[in-house]
Design a protein around this motif. Sequence first.
Motif, PDB file in Angstrom:
ATOM      1  N   ALA A   1      46.916  44.244  54.670  1.00  0.00           N
ATOM      2  CA  ALA A   1      47.776  43.503  55.611  1.00  0.00           C
ATOM      3  C   ALA A   1      47.515  42.089  55.412  1.00  0.00           C
ATOM      4  CB  ALA A   1      47.615  43.986  57.142  1.00  0.00           C
ATOM      5  N   ARG A   2      46.531  41.785  55.670  1.00  0.00           N
ATOM      6  CA  ARG A   2      45.922  40.325  55.518  1.00  0.00           C
ATOM      7  C   ARG A   2      46.129  39.676  54.130  1.00  0.00           C
ATOM      8  NH1 ARG A   2      45.593  35.125  56.384  1.00  0.00           N
ATOM      9  NH2 ARG A   2      44.084  33.741  55.236  1.00  0.00           N
ATOM     10  N   THR A   3      45.931  40.437  53.162  1.00  0.00           N
ATOM     11  CA  THR A   3      46.333  40.120  51.595  1.00  0.00           C
ATOM     12  C   THR A   3      47.602  39.825  51.489  1.00  0.00           C
ATOM     13  OG1 THR A   3      44.009  40.972  50.637  1.00  0.00           O
ATOM     14  CG2 THR A   3      45.902  40.562  49.132  1.00  0.00           C
TER      15      THR A   3
ATOM     16  N   ALA B   1      51.119  45.339  38.551  1.00  0.00           N
ATOM     17  CA  ALA B   1      50.589  45.794  39.888  1.00  0.00           C
ATOM     18  C   ALA B   1      51.690  45.415  40.825  1.00  0.00           C
ATOM     19  CB  ALA B   1      49.237  45.411  39.984  1.00  0.00           C
ATOM     20  N   HIS B   2      51.540  46.184  42.148  1.00  0.00           N
ATOM     21  CA  HIS B   2      52.549  45.636  43.048  1.00  0.00           C
ATOM     22  C   HIS B   2      51.506  45.891  44.336  1.00  0.00           C
ATOM     23  CE1 HIS B   2      53.991  50.230  43.391  1.00  0.00           C
ATOM     24  NE2 HIS B   2      52.747  49.905  43.378  1.00  0.00           N
ATOM     25  N   HIS B   3      52.026  45.181  45.239  1.00  0.00           N
ATOM     26  CA  HIS B   3      51.334  45.331  46.634  1.00  0.00           C
ATOM     27  C   HIS B   3      51.748  46.353  47.331  1.00  0.00           C
ATOM     28  CE1 HIS B   3      49.167  44.651  50.464  1.00  0.00           C
ATOM     29  NE2 HIS B   3      48.730  43.482  49.930  1.00  0.00           N
ATOM     30  N   VAL B   4      51.392  47.563  47.301  1.00  0.00           N
ATOM     31  CA  VAL B   4      51.722  48.772  48.014  1.00  0.00           C
ATOM     32  C   VAL B   4      50.450  49.618  48.388  1.00  0.00           C
ATOM     33  CG1 VAL B   4      52.950  51.149  48.259  1.00  0.00           C
ATOM     34  CG2 VAL B   4      53.971  49.154  46.874  1.00  0.00           C
TER      35      VAL B   4
ATOM     36  N   GLY C   1      38.298  50.183  43.581  1.00  0.00           N
ATOM     37  CA  GLY C   1      39.212  51.086  43.003  1.00  0.00           C
ATOM     38  C   GLY C   1      40.425  50.722  42.436  1.00  0.00           C
ATOM     39  N   GLY C   2      41.567  51.463  42.897  1.00  0.00           N
ATOM     40  CA  GLY C   2      42.875  50.875  42.258  1.00  0.00           C
ATOM     41  C   GLY C   2      43.587  49.845  43.067  1.00  0.00           C
ATOM     42  N   TYR C   3      43.058  49.293  44.203  1.00  0.00           N
ATOM     43  CA  TYR C   3      43.556  48.572  45.301  1.00  0.00           C
ATOM     44  C   TYR C   3      42.885  47.090  45.250  1.00  0.00           C
ATOM     45  CZ  TYR C   3      39.928  51.139  47.847  1.00  0.00           C
ATOM     46  OH  TYR C   3      38.705  51.944  48.295  1.00  0.00           O
ATOM     47  N   GLY C   4      42.732  46.685  44.263  1.00  0.00           N
ATOM     48  CA  GLY C   4      41.671  45.337  44.086  1.00  0.00           C
ATOM     49  C   GLY C   4      42.815  44.252  44.437  1.00  0.00           C
ATOM     50  N   PHE C   5      43.886  44.341  43.653  1.00  0.00           N
ATOM     51  CA  PHE C   5      44.835  43.293  43.969  1.00  0.00           C
ATOM     52  C   PHE C   5      45.394  43.356  45.342  1.00  0.00           C
ATOM     53  CE2 PHE C   5      44.788  43.238  39.461  1.00  0.00           C
ATOM     54  CZ  PHE C   5      45.081  41.974  38.898  1.00  0.00           C
ATOM     55  N   GLN C   6      45.566  44.363  46.077  1.00  0.00           N
ATOM     56  CA  GLN C   6      46.354  44.595  47.099  1.00  0.00           C
ATOM     57  C   GLN C   6      45.092  44.002  48.445  1.00  0.00           C
ATOM     58  OE1 GLN C   6      46.326  46.940  44.750  1.00  0.00           O
ATOM     59  NE2 GLN C   6      47.715  48.433  45.304  1.00  0.00           N
ATOM     60  N   SER C   7      43.962  44.297  48.185  1.00  0.00           N
ATOM     61  CA  SER C   7      42.877  43.891  49.117  1.00  0.00           C
ATOM     62  C   SER C   7      42.100  42.567  48.950  1.00  0.00           C
ATOM     63  CB  SER C   7      41.972  45.158  49.374  1.00  0.00           C
ATOM     64  OG  SER C   7      41.432  45.208  48.187  1.00  0.00           O
ATOM     65  N   SER C   8      42.350  41.873  47.638  1.00  0.00           N
ATOM     66  CA  SER C   8      41.661  40.775  47.080  1.00  0.00           C
ATOM     67  C   SER C   8      41.341  39.541  47.911  1.00  0.00           C
ATOM     68  CB  SER C   8      42.209  40.204  45.787  1.00  0.00           C
ATOM     69  OG  SER C   8      43.619  39.831  45.963  1.00  0.00           O
ATOM     70  N   TRP C   9      42.217  39.044  48.684  1.00  0.00           N
ATOM     71  CA  TRP C   9      42.018  37.750  49.533  1.00  0.00           C
ATOM     72  C   TRP C   9      41.259  38.106  50.885  1.00  0.00           C
ATOM     73  CZ3 TRP C   9      42.309  33.833  47.199  1.00  0.00           C
ATOM     74  CH2 TRP C   9      43.294  33.257  46.174  1.00  0.00           C
TER      75      TRP C   9
END
Length: 392
Positions: free
Chosen positions: A83-85, A65-68, A355-363
């Motif tokens: 942005a926060r994560t 995964a990547h943070h995009v 959805g597909g953005y769990g890592f990106q929004s996790s924190w």
Amino acid sequence: MASSQRTPPVTQLDPPRHAVVVGAGVIGLSTAIRLLEAGYRVDLVARDLPGDPLSIEFTSPWAGAHHVSVANGADMRLHQFDARTFKVMSDLIRSDPDVPLFFAKQTEYREEPEPTEGPGQHAGQLALMSRYHPNFRWLAPGELPTGIACGAEFTCILIHTPDYLAYLVGRVKHLGGRIHRCGALASLAAALEVDPSLSSADLVINCTGLGARTLVPDAKVFPTRGQLVIVEAPWISQGITRLGPAREGQPRVYDYTIPRPKTGHVVLGGCAEQNNWDPNPRADMTRRIKERCLALQPELLPPDKRTGGTIDDLRVVREAVGLRPTREGGIRLEVELLRTAAGREIPLVHNYGHGGYGFQSSWASAEAAVELAGRSFDGSGMALDRAGKARL
């Protein structure tokens, strides 16, 4: 272990509030960590745990995964979460040498022009990412491949998901959290019966992803099927994404490459097929992914195969399918009451639907869930709407 945090304060009680988190994907683990840092006693209950053999029913290990970020101006809450994560992950890279996160160059291509922000017009995805990604710059017309209307490059964060999930498990345990494996749960209340010590918990946090469809139950939850091809290409250090237009009634076409620095592998994708439960890689999709990603990044071929090479020269490690836990309306962050087997009513905080953005929004979503947990004890019963505002 080092920690980057912005957790809302809670009243320190003796004994502390006892929270049971259900689900051990990236959302459940991040939420457990933030609860522990905020002073809660935390037990995490899950059927599937990081390190288990891959299962189609456990989404997080399948991610690229990547943070995009995928957020646009129509969902500013998601933009703020992403942005926060990104900041939390960036701070972790700088402060904790053990975290399996890596800064890398990312190039984004769009087949349609980026929308111009103005009255009645939302900001586009790239414009929002320009607000917090380092080294962001728009590509000049002469840098755009044929068929591309606009593009940008910037620094993103690569996430080696199997190791990152193991890292989060380590943080949970280091902070004093306990992890319990369970069988298939009949309900969220059943999580409190996995161990006798959980029966008197003060609240439950629901981070069950796709499982929320039946456990809540929530008919708005559905799978979005993604298929991947993982290849060996240790010489690739940057990722590229090409996004096509959205066409009514059809999955959006997009192609991406995501390097995994620790292994020398590169993840190729992808597709987003809503309400498709098929766990098996399809040969036609594998071929499409390889063809389009090789056209996107010809350097995926081994150096000695780049003259006259074809998709058959790619060093394929594995094909894979994951089911993204999507929800109509986006992430659910909300509090309601849960009736336990003993007849008690305790707060139930929902944190699912990423959805597909769990890592990106996790924190950030974990921090929002902790805030909701705190509010649930002061009687306000607040929730967060899509604009990030509190509501009853």
